[in-house]
Design an enzyme around this catalytic site. Sequence first.
Site, PDB file in Angstrom:
ATOM      1  N   GLY A  17       0.844  -1.188   0.000  1.00  0.00           N
ATOM      2  CA  GLY A  17       0.000   0.000   0.000  1.00  0.00           C
ATOM      3  C   GLY A  17       0.877   1.235   0.000  1.00  0.00           C
ATOM      4  O   GLY A  17       1.913   1.271  -0.653  1.00  0.00           O
ATOM      5  N   LYS A  23       3.849   3.175   9.440  1.00  0.00           N
ATOM      6  CA  LYS A  23       4.797   4.229   9.772  1.00  0.00           C
ATOM      7  C   LYS A  23       4.177   5.374  10.555  1.00  0.00           C
ATOM      8  O   LYS A  23       4.682   5.778  11.583  1.00  0.00           O
ATOM      9  CB  LYS A  23       5.443   4.771   8.503  1.00  0.00           C
ATOM     10  CG  LYS A  23       6.403   3.781   7.871  1.00  0.00           C
ATOM     11  CD  LYS A  23       7.172   4.446   6.734  1.00  0.00           C
ATOM     12  CE  LYS A  23       7.866   3.428   5.861  1.00  0.00           C
ATOM     13  NZ  LYS A  23       6.915   2.578   5.111  1.00  0.00           N
ATOM     14  N   GLU A  81      -8.575  -1.610   3.163  1.00  0.00           N
ATOM     15  CA  GLU A  81      -7.413  -1.906   3.997  1.00  0.00           C
ATOM     16  C   GLU A  81      -7.862  -2.674   5.226  1.00  0.00           C
ATOM     17  O   GLU A  81      -8.789  -2.270   5.915  1.00  0.00           O
ATOM     18  CB  GLU A  81      -6.726  -0.610   4.419  1.00  0.00           C
ATOM     19  CG  GLU A  81      -6.229   0.189   3.233  1.00  0.00           C
ATOM     20  CD  GLU A  81      -5.494   1.446   3.649  1.00  0.00           C
ATOM     21  OE1 GLU A  81      -4.785   1.409   4.666  1.00  0.00           O
ATOM     22  OE2 GLU A  81      -5.653   2.464   2.961  1.00  0.00           O
ATOM     23  N   HIS A  86      -3.706  -8.827  15.461  1.00  0.00           N
ATOM     24  CA  HIS A  86      -2.752  -9.887  15.778  1.00  0.00           C
ATOM     25  C   HIS A  86      -1.382  -9.343  15.394  1.00  0.00           C
ATOM     26  O   HIS A  86      -1.273  -8.569  14.453  1.00  0.00           O
ATOM     27  CB  HIS A  86      -3.067 -11.134  14.938  1.00  0.00           C
ATOM     28  CG  HIS A  86      -2.039 -12.226  15.085  1.00  0.00           C
ATOM     29  ND1 HIS A  86      -1.984 -13.027  16.199  1.00  0.00           N
ATOM     30  CD2 HIS A  86      -1.035 -12.632  14.260  1.00  0.00           C
ATOM     31  CE1 HIS A  86      -0.979 -13.882  16.057  1.00  0.00           C
ATOM     32  NE2 HIS A  86      -0.389 -13.663  14.891  1.00  0.00           N
ATOM     33  N   ARG A 106     -18.850   2.360  11.539  1.00  0.00           N
ATOM     34  CA  ARG A 106     -19.167   3.785  11.360  1.00  0.00           C
ATOM     35  C   ARG A 106     -18.789   4.232   9.952  1.00  0.00           C
ATOM     36  O   ARG A 106     -18.002   3.583   9.280  1.00  0.00           O
ATOM     37  CB  ARG A 106     -18.403   4.631  12.387  1.00  0.00           C
ATOM     38  CG  ARG A 106     -16.891   4.524  12.249  1.00  0.00           C
ATOM     39  CD  ARG A 106     -16.156   5.482  13.180  1.00  0.00           C
ATOM     40  NE  ARG A 106     -14.707   5.290  13.109  1.00  0.00           N
ATOM     41  CZ  ARG A 106     -13.920   5.842  12.200  1.00  0.00           C
ATOM     42  NH1 ARG A 106     -14.414   6.621  11.258  1.00  0.00           N
ATOM     43  NH2 ARG A 106     -12.605   5.617  12.223  1.00  0.00           N
ATOM     44  N   PHE A 111     -10.364  13.725  10.064  1.00  0.00           N
ATOM     45  CA  PHE A 111      -9.898  14.043  11.416  1.00  0.00           C
ATOM     46  C   PHE A 111      -9.014  15.267  11.380  1.00  0.00           C
ATOM     47  O   PHE A 111      -8.345  15.525  10.389  1.00  0.00           O
ATOM     48  CB  PHE A 111      -9.136  12.846  11.987  1.00  0.00           C
ATOM     49  CG  PHE A 111     -10.024  11.667  12.214  1.00  0.00           C
ATOM     50  CD1 PHE A 111     -10.754  11.552  13.382  1.00  0.00           C
ATOM     51  CD2 PHE A 111     -10.171  10.701  11.237  1.00  0.00           C
ATOM     52  CE1 PHE A 111     -11.608  10.480  13.582  1.00  0.00           C
ATOM     53  CE2 PHE A 111     -11.024   9.623  11.422  1.00  0.00           C
ATOM     54  CZ  PHE A 111     -11.741   9.516  12.605  1.00  0.00           C
TER      55      PHE A 111
END
Length: 157
Positions: A17, A23, A81, A86, A106, A111
């Site tokens: 991706g 990161k 995605e 885990h 949702r 943000f």
Amino acid sequence: GAMRHLPYFCRGEVVKGFGRGSKELGIPTANFSEQVVESFPSDIPTGIYYGWACVGNGDVHKMVLSIGWNPFYKNIKKSVETHIIHTFKEDFYGEILSIVITGYIRPEKNFDSLDALISAIQEDIEEAKRQLDLPEHLKLKEDNFFHLPEGKVVNNH
């Protein structure tokens, strides 16, 4: 509208991706190839979902999934995605990821800050864990879909 499509079964190869999940967010995600993303129902609402995921012939784990537009692509391409709840020791690019989406958390939203995004994702993960312990979701963990025939490579079909 989301529930109409669920549970949704999907399998495909894990591709690289944008490297943002691990990161910037500390929350690694597995991306499906464009081909797999395009096979999703076109009217499935964008947003955050939960369900079960399995890499190759490995164990089945809880997961949170985001279906959404990537502003980087000027909203032409949707991305899917999966964050598997885990800890994996290494990357699994090129492996076959099998998922069953069992519920919706949702809608997608913007943000104000990275911190706000991270805390929302943490809440989504907690919500997913709670929901997936319920019997109606738990039973899908055992679905035969997750049992790939030994040594058989699945070809996006």
